[in-house]
Enzyme design. Structure first.
Site, PDB file in Angstrom:
ATOM      1  N   ASP A 104       0.841  -1.206   0.000  1.00 29.94           N
ATOM      2  CA  ASP A 104       0.000   0.000   0.000  1.00 29.94           C
ATOM      3  C   ASP A 104       0.871   1.249   0.000  1.00 29.94           C
ATOM      4  O   ASP A 104       2.019   1.212   0.436  1.00 29.94           O
ATOM      5  CB  ASP A 104      -0.842   0.073   1.276  1.00 29.94           C
ATOM      6  CG  ASP A 104      -1.720  -1.133   1.457  1.00 29.94           C
ATOM      7  OD1 ASP A 104      -2.074  -1.755   0.458  1.00 29.94           O
ATOM      8  OD2 ASP A 104      -2.039  -1.436   2.630  1.00 29.94           O
TER       9      ASP A 104
HETATM   10  N1  URA Z   1      -1.017  -5.832   4.051  1.00 27.50           N
HETATM   11  C1  URA Z   1      -1.446  -4.545   4.073  1.00 27.50           C
HETATM   12  O1  URA Z   1      -2.404  -4.223   4.729  1.00 27.50           O
HETATM   13  N2  URA Z   1      -0.777  -3.651   3.350  1.00 27.50           N
HETATM   14  C2  URA Z   1       0.316  -3.956   2.612  1.00 27.50           C
HETATM   15  O2  URA Z   1       0.891  -3.091   1.964  1.00 27.50           O
HETATM   16  C3  URA Z   1       0.740  -5.287   2.615  1.00 27.50           C
HETATM   17  C4  URA Z   1       0.059  -6.202   3.346  1.00 27.50           C
END
Ligand code: URA
Length: 234
Positions: A104
């Site tokens: 993310d």
């Molecule tokens: N889980 C999440 O919530 N975000 C990420 O970027 C990777 C795994």
């Protein structure tokens, strides 16, 4: 031996039609001498081909390990946000690397990029169950019940079922989480489902690879031995 124009277009420099003009303009040298004929033969292993003075690398398999900082989206292009591609040295962009899975925008840590489509698929396909370990700071403190719920396989707020995962409380407001799939916002949603909303998330390990001491924004190329270990994983 291959044609010079094919060698240059395979290296991602320009289309064969554009290359004609560039060759005519004297932009390409082979072993120090300008060559304007795209049909000229070169040996990619032995000849030094330069474009505007810079050595052109023949296409080869590349796997990069990037320490993704917060604030960058995992995408090859984006109309609004900075992308992780902006952090990659241009020579690797010319080798056409793309991200393996995604982190993310606000998540930091280990992100692989590769131009090997098969390896990319292997690393993200749920059936291979490659382990991804995260460090999280969050509200609340993870309890033994939370650990048990992760181990059993959580049901998220929208009903999505997650595979069994490992939650390891490190102390008040700090945990380590290991998952074997890559659902959208997975770790944040798993933690939220247990009333432990995540404030900071960093991926520290993927399969056999650790983030190590790379600073945020830095990347390094994996060695052949590291790639072989990744490929050999079940
Ligand atoms: N889980 C999440 O919530 N975000 C990420 O970027 C990777 C795994």
């Amino acid at each position: 031996m291959i044609r010079l124009d094919k060698f240059l277009s395979d290296a991602g420099l320009a289309s064969r039609r554009e290359l004609k003009e560039l060759l005519k303009a004297g932009a390409v040298t082979v072993n120090g001498k300008p060559v304007s004929d795209g049909a000229a033969k070169v040996d990619p292993e032995a000849d030094r081909v330069c474009f505007r003075g810079e050595a052109v690398e023949p296409p080869r398999r590349v796997v990069l390990l990037l320490h993704k900082p917060a604030g960058y989206v995992t995408s090859t292009e984006d109309p609004r946000d900075r992308t992780v591609m902006e952090l990659i040295p241009p020579a690797y962009l010319r080798q056409k690397v793309v991200p393996v899975g995604r982190l993310d925008k606000e998540t930091e840590g280990l992100l692989l990029l590769t131009n090997d489509g098969e390896l990319n698929h292997r690393l993200i396909a749920p059936k291979h169950g490659v382990e991804k370990r995260y460090y999280a700071r969050h509200a609340g403190t993870a309890s033994p019940e939370d650990v048990a719920a992760f181990a059993e396989g959580l049901s998220l707020k929208d009903g999505t079922l997650c595979r069994p995962a490992v939650l390891r409380p490190l102390g008040p407001g700090e945990s380590e989480i290991t998952v074997t799939e890559g659902k959208y916002h997975q770790v944040r949603r798993m933690m939220a489902a247990r009333g432990l909303p995540v404030e900071y998330l960093r991926r520290e390990q993927e399969g056999s690879l650790c983030l190590g001491d790379l600073a945020p924004g830095e990347s390094r190329e994996l060695t052949q031995a590291e790639i072989e270990v990744l490929e050999a994983a079940p």
